[in-house]
Design a protein around this motif. Structure first.
Motif, PDB file in Angstrom:
ATOM      1  N   VAL A 195      38.912  21.955 -24.738  1.00 38.57           N
ATOM      2  CA  VAL A 195      37.711  21.274 -25.231  1.00 38.57           C
ATOM      3  C   VAL A 195      37.984  19.788 -25.105  1.00 38.57           C
ATOM      4  N   ASN A 196      36.940  19.052 -24.760  1.00 39.36           N
ATOM      5  CA  ASN A 196      37.116  17.610 -24.607  1.00 39.36           C
ATOM      6  C   ASN A 196      36.659  16.915 -25.884  1.00 39.36           C
ATOM      7  N   LEU A 197      37.553  16.079 -26.450  1.00 31.88           N
ATOM      8  CA  LEU A 197      37.185  15.351 -27.674  1.00 31.88           C
ATOM      9  C   LEU A 197      36.340  14.132 -27.338  1.00 31.88           C
ATOM     10  N   LEU A 198      36.734  13.421 -26.299  1.00 31.40           N
ATOM     11  CA  LEU A 198      35.995  12.210 -25.938  1.00 31.40           C
ATOM     12  C   LEU A 198      36.232  11.869 -24.475  1.00 31.40           C
ATOM     13  N   GLY A 199      35.271  11.144 -23.874  1.00 31.09           N
ATOM     14  CA  GLY A 199      35.386  10.802 -22.451  1.00 31.09           C
ATOM     15  C   GLY A 199      34.626  11.853 -21.651  1.00 31.09           C
ATOM     16  N   GLU A 200      33.320  11.976 -21.956  1.00 32.08           N
ATOM     17  CA  GLU A 200      32.505  12.979 -21.260  1.00 32.08           C
ATOM     18  C   GLU A 200      31.838  12.332 -20.057  1.00 32.08           C
ATOM     19  N   HIS A 201      31.972  12.961 -18.897  1.00 29.86           N
ATOM     20  CA  HIS A 201      31.408  12.456 -17.639  1.00 29.86           C
ATOM     21  C   HIS A 201      32.010  11.104 -17.252  1.00 29.86           C
ATOM     22  N   THR A 202      33.236  10.850 -17.688  1.00 29.98           N
ATOM     23  CA  THR A 202      33.926   9.626 -17.257  1.00 29.98           C
ATOM     24  C   THR A 202      34.969   9.940 -16.181  1.00 29.98           C
ATOM     25  N   ASP A 203      35.412  11.207 -16.092  1.00 27.55           N
ATOM     26  CA  ASP A 203      36.538  11.480 -15.171  1.00 27.55           C
ATOM     27  C   ASP A 203      36.182  11.202 -13.711  1.00 27.55           C
ATOM     28  N   TYR A 204      34.969  11.624 -13.275  1.00 24.99           N
ATOM     29  CA  TYR A 204      34.612  11.371 -11.867  1.00 24.99           C
ATOM     30  C   TYR A 204      34.116   9.944 -11.665  1.00 24.99           C
ATOM     31  N   ASN A 205      34.186   9.135 -12.722  1.00 16.84           N
ATOM     32  CA  ASN A 205      33.854   7.716 -12.613  1.00 16.84           C
ATOM     33  C   ASN A 205      35.091   6.834 -12.746  1.00 16.84           C
ATOM     34  N   GLY A 206      36.272   7.426 -12.529  1.00 12.50           N
ATOM     35  CA  GLY A 206      37.517   6.665 -12.585  1.00 12.50           C
ATOM     36  C   GLY A 206      37.884   6.236 -13.997  1.00 12.50           C
ATOM     37  N   GLY A 207      37.317   6.900 -14.990  1.00 11.79           N
ATOM     38  CA  GLY A 207      37.569   6.504 -16.381  1.00 11.79           C
ATOM     39  C   GLY A 207      38.640   7.345 -17.047  1.00 11.79           C
ATOM     40  N   ASP A 208      38.713   7.217 -18.374  1.00 10.92           N
ATOM     41  CA  ASP A 208      39.700   7.948 -19.166  1.00 10.92           C
ATOM     42  C   ASP A 208      39.023   9.108 -19.902  1.00 10.92           C
ATOM     43  N   VAL A 209      39.815  10.123 -20.232  1.00 10.30           N
ATOM     44  CA  VAL A 209      39.312  11.263 -20.999  1.00 10.30           C
ATOM     45  C   VAL A 209      40.347  11.630 -22.066  1.00 10.30           C
ATOM     46  N   LEU A 210      39.909  12.380 -23.076  1.00  6.17           N
ATOM     47  CA  LEU A 210      40.806  12.728 -24.184  1.00  6.17           C
ATOM     48  C   LEU A 210      40.595  14.192 -24.610  1.00  6.17           C
ATOM     49  N   PRO A 211      40.944  15.147 -23.738  1.00  7.10           N
ATOM     50  CA  PRO A 211      40.752  16.562 -24.085  1.00  7.10           C
ATOM     51  C   PRO A 211      41.971  17.176 -24.790  1.00  7.10           C
TER      52      PRO A 211
ATOM     53  N   GLU B 257      31.169   5.008 -23.163  1.00  8.30           N
ATOM     54  CA  GLU B 257      32.058   6.156 -23.399  1.00  8.30           C
ATOM     55  C   GLU B 257      33.504   5.771 -23.079  1.00  8.30           C
ATOM     56  N   GLN B 258      33.663   4.979 -22.022  1.00  9.27           N
ATOM     57  CA  GLN B 258      35.009   4.528 -21.642  1.00  9.27           C
ATOM     58  C   GLN B 258      35.627   3.731 -22.811  1.00  9.27           C
ATOM     59  N   ALA B 259      34.827   2.873 -23.428  1.00  4.94           N
ATOM     60  CA  ALA B 259      35.340   2.091 -24.574  1.00  4.94           C
ATOM     61  C   ALA B 259      35.648   3.012 -25.750  1.00  4.94           C
ATOM     62  N   ARG B 260      34.819   4.065 -25.928  1.00  6.09           N
ATOM     63  CA  ARG B 260      35.063   4.982 -27.061  1.00  6.09           C
ATOM     64  C   ARG B 260      36.364   5.760 -26.895  1.00  6.09           C
ATOM     65  N   VAL B 261      36.748   6.059 -25.651  1.00  5.41           N
ATOM     66  CA  VAL B 261      38.000   6.813 -25.455  1.00  5.41           C
ATOM     67  C   VAL B 261      39.184   5.978 -25.950  1.00  5.41           C
ATOM     68  N   SER B 262      39.220   4.701 -25.583  1.00  4.96           N
ATOM     69  CA  SER B 262      40.336   3.857 -26.035  1.00  4.96           C
ATOM     70  C   SER B 262      40.330   3.758 -27.557  1.00  4.96           C
TER      71      SER B 262
END
Ligand code: GLA
Length: 398
Positions: A33-49, A285-290
């Protein structure tokens, strides 16, 4: 009550029956399950699953010198035979008529083809406990379990991120889903009790962040079928690519947020769709992951929960991938007084929400959500308390 056999037990028992107890190689890999960073992975961003304690298990043994793999999917009661020379017929676009429930064949063919299997003949048996079609990455668990067991059976070793990328290519080239790296990566490298902070651009990097003990993770499955999910997902991926081009950035996660009221219209696209909401979601969302990783490290669960709520609002209003059932679960959780926060998880368009429950409150919260959902939609949803588990592992078989 006698517990039901797990995926490992089902796969190992069925394999023993098929192959008569010859030496075998087995591996298991989890869903997420992904906690944060939704639809950021294919945008070169960070995720937190987090990886969850539900897994898929693949068992393999050699049966002859040929180039046939006989694969049995225990839970589907289905068997398929693959020839090393014919794997390309399963490539996306080559085979448009796969019947519902048959997509697992494309995953098998993709893993066999991309791992360059030419022989020996194999018996493969697979079973899984990750619910299918719920957005908990049962397909990533399937691909990673199979690739890990096959690596062992063929004597190929590889770095777990290289393996995750190979499984991501299976999605792109065989399943036709242009997904990011999150699901396969967390299934490969997660460690128990931790979320994975993953940077999804080259060079890919990650770090494990401890999940605060004062949060319990509850997954709520709306059971809304995700039938249009793959088309809608591909449309979001294309929209983000177009937006990055218009803004002159390689990764949309690096763009500056577009203020409310401003638009970004793609002149090349006849629909005249405003891409600004997509950009606003991805950049915020990218800012929320950090912020979430920092909150987790500081043990600040209240802040983490607030970030989940903000993420959900952005996915609902800007990215537009939620649905009334997911919104109901999130609203009910937030108002219940038993949760730190909640959001939809994964691609969206149905599927599951993730709720961070107060310690000891998951059970009451699950009852509360279930009854509100029943009142509003006249049917049940399903709830599941999960633990942050570890990534793929080979299983010692006697
Ligand atoms: C799906 C994809 C992931 C990711 C999520 C949305 O799970 O497989 O790569 O894009 O959706 O965050």
């Amino acid at each position: 009550m006698i517990p039901l056999p797990t995926a490992r037990q089902r796969a190992l028992a069925a394999h023993r029956d098929r192959s008569g107890g010859v030496k075998c190689f087995a591996a298991a890999a989890p869903g997420r399950v992904n906690l944060l960073g939704e639809h950021t992975d294919y945008n070169g961003g960070d995720v937190l699953p987090i990886a969850i304690n539900l897994e898929c298990c693949a068992v393999i043994s050699h049966h002859d010198a040929g180039s046939r793999a006989e694969v049995h999917a225990v839970d589907l009661r289905d068997t398929a035979v693959f020839e090393a020379d014919d794997l390309d017929v399963y490539r996306a676009g080559q085979r448009t008529h796969a019947a519902p429930g048959e997509s697992w064949r494309a995953y098998v063919a993709g893993v066999l083809a991309l791992m360059r299997w030419r022989g020996p003949g194999l018996h493969i048996t697979i079973a899984g406990d990750v619910p299918r079609g719920s957005g908990l990455s049962s397909s990533a668990a399937f691909e990673v379990a199979l690739a890990t067991a096959l690596g062992q059976a063929l004597g190929q070793s590889s770095d777990p991120i290289v393996r995750a990328r190979l499984c991501q290519r299976v999605e792109h080239e065989f399943a036709g889903v242009p997904c990011g790296l999150m699901d396969q990566a967390v299934s490969c490298v997660a460690i128990p009790g931790h979320a994975l902070l993953l940077r999804c651009r080259e060079p890919v990097s990650f770090r494990h962040v401890p999940l605060p003990p004062s949060a319990e993770v509850l997954v709520v499955d709306t059971l809304v079928p995700r039938t249009l999910a793959s088309t809608a997902y591909a449309a979001r991926v294309a929209g983000c690519r177009a937006a990055a081009g218009l803004l002159g950035v390689k990764h949309l996660a690096d763009a500056s947020p577009i203020p409310f009221g401003e638009s970004l219209i793609d002149p090349a696209h006849e629909s005249g769709e405003d891409l600004a909401p997509l950009v606003r979601h991805v950049t915020t969302e990218q800012a929320r992951v950090s912020a979430a990783a920092a909150a987790m490290e500081a043990g600040d669960v209240a802040r983490l929960g607030a970030l989940l709520n903000e993420s959900h609002a952005s996915l609902r209003d800007e990215y537009r991938v939620s649905c009334p059932e997911l919104d109901c679960v999130v609203d009910t959780s937030v108002r219940s007084g038993f949760a730190w926060g909640a959001k939809m998880t994964g691609a969206g368009f149905g599927g599951c929400a993730v709720v961070l429950a107060h310690p000891g409150a998951s059970h009451r919260l699950a009852e509360h959500i279930t009854s509100s959902f029943q009142r509003r939609f006249g049917r049940a949803c399903s709830t599941l308390a999960v633990r942050a588990g570890g990534g793929a592992a080979c299983i010692d078989v006697e």
